[in-house]
Design a protein around this motif. Sequence first.
Motif, PDB file in Angstrom:
ATOM      1  N   ALA A   9      27.331  12.539   2.378  1.00  0.00           N
ATOM      2  CA  ALA A   9      27.733  11.510   3.339  1.00  0.00           C
ATOM      3  C   ALA A   9      29.177  11.090   3.144  1.00  0.00           C
ATOM      4  O   ALA A   9      29.846  10.677   4.091  1.00  0.00           O
ATOM      5  CB  ALA A   9      26.814  10.295   3.218  1.00  0.00           C
ATOM      6  N   GLN A  10      29.672  11.168   1.930  1.00  0.00           N
ATOM      7  CA  GLN A  10      31.063  10.832   1.687  1.00  0.00           C
ATOM      8  C   GLN A  10      31.973  12.008   2.051  1.00  0.00           C
ATOM      9  O   GLN A  10      33.073  11.820   2.569  1.00  0.00           O
ATOM     10  CB  GLN A  10      31.266  10.444   0.217  1.00  0.00           C
ATOM     11  CG  GLN A  10      30.583   9.146  -0.176  1.00  0.00           C
ATOM     12  CD  GLN A  10      29.081   9.275  -0.328  1.00  0.00           C
ATOM     13  OE1 GLN A  10      28.600  10.193  -0.995  1.00  0.00           O
ATOM     14  NE2 GLN A  10      28.327   8.367   0.271  1.00  0.00           N
ATOM     15  N   PRO A 200      24.882   7.257  -4.082  1.00  0.00           N
ATOM     16  CA  PRO A 200      25.632   7.802  -2.939  1.00  0.00           C
ATOM     17  C   PRO A 200      24.763   8.538  -1.926  1.00  0.00           C
ATOM     18  O   PRO A 200      25.084   8.567  -0.739  1.00  0.00           O
ATOM     19  CB  PRO A 200      26.629   8.760  -3.616  1.00  0.00           C
ATOM     20  CG  PRO A 200      26.790   8.217  -5.001  1.00  0.00           C
ATOM     21  CD  PRO A 200      25.434   7.702  -5.373  1.00  0.00           C
ATOM     22  N   ALA A 201      23.661   9.130  -2.410  1.00  0.00           N
ATOM     23  CA  ALA A 201      22.760   9.859  -1.517  1.00  0.00           C
ATOM     24  C   ALA A 201      21.584   9.006  -1.063  1.00  0.00           C
ATOM     25  O   ALA A 201      21.057   9.210   0.038  1.00  0.00           O
ATOM     26  CB  ALA A 201      22.242  11.125  -2.208  1.00  0.00           C
ATOM     27  N   PRO A 204      23.496   5.987   1.583  1.00  0.00           N
ATOM     28  CA  PRO A 204      24.868   6.403   1.885  1.00  0.00           C
ATOM     29  C   PRO A 204      25.651   5.433   2.768  1.00  0.00           C
ATOM     30  O   PRO A 204      26.852   5.226   2.545  1.00  0.00           O
ATOM     31  CB  PRO A 204      24.679   7.762   2.575  1.00  0.00           C
ATOM     32  CG  PRO A 204      23.267   7.765   3.062  1.00  0.00           C
ATOM     33  CD  PRO A 204      22.496   6.951   2.072  1.00  0.00           C
ATOM     34  N   ASN A 208      28.953   3.706   1.447  1.00  0.00           N
ATOM     35  CA  ASN A 208      30.235   3.910   2.120  1.00  0.00           C
ATOM     36  C   ASN A 208      30.864   2.582   2.535  1.00  0.00           C
ATOM     37  O   ASN A 208      32.093   2.434   2.526  1.00  0.00           O
ATOM     38  CB  ASN A 208      30.047   4.805   3.338  1.00  0.00           C
ATOM     39  CG  ASN A 208      29.846   6.266   2.965  1.00  0.00           C
ATOM     40  OD1 ASN A 208      29.884   6.624   1.788  1.00  0.00           O
ATOM     41  ND2 ASN A 208      29.620   7.112   3.959  1.00  0.00           N
TER      42      ASN A 208
END
Length: 226
Positions: A9-10, A200-201, A204, A208
Amino acid sequence: MCDSRLFAAQDAAGVLVVDGFYGGASSMEGMADYALARLPDRFAMLGHSMGARVALEIVRKAPERVERIALSNTGVHPVQPGEREKRYRLRDIGREQGMERLVDTWLPPMLGPSVGANSELRERLRAMCLDAGLEIFEAQIEALLSRPQVDDVLASLDCPALSVTGEQDAWSPPDQHARIAQAIQGCLLRIVPSAGHMLPAEQPEAFNAVLGDWLAMPARETETTK
């Protein structure tokens, strides 16, 4: 055992991910050298889990190249009593029972309760860890067990900094990240609800958004000589 799949996603938002499991390096210094050779002259740096310790080693080696730093789901403490034995027990599972058994022991506690046992995310992260392989896992635990102290690096940071973790991260809990934030002047602290170690996963969009807050922090003024 994480690569760019953790940061899908980043990556989609334009983040450059240093991939390749640090080239198999077995020390924080070697991992930092691997990353520095693949990064631009100046950059805003996010490090997750072990990667955050690598990020601090990058600051130690090349502070002039780091514009700002984010430390996600990590710790800054030295090797703890019993840690070596715990890490070697996992290594030995891989040696004796295979990589699948190692990953199926290691990965589930890393995920928050909201990640289902048969979810697409869990399977994607499981495949990522299996692709790393035992040799990479062994190199990474050796790097962790020989990690340098970082108190001096934390105290030296004079750029916009972020300490962030998941509310449900049992490996890098909120109180640990609060202590990290206290060790860095002006550090932003964020705790993301309903997320474990693979923040982060797992969350997301929320992650973010936190990164957006960090990137919006004004750069600190530096003294100039006249």
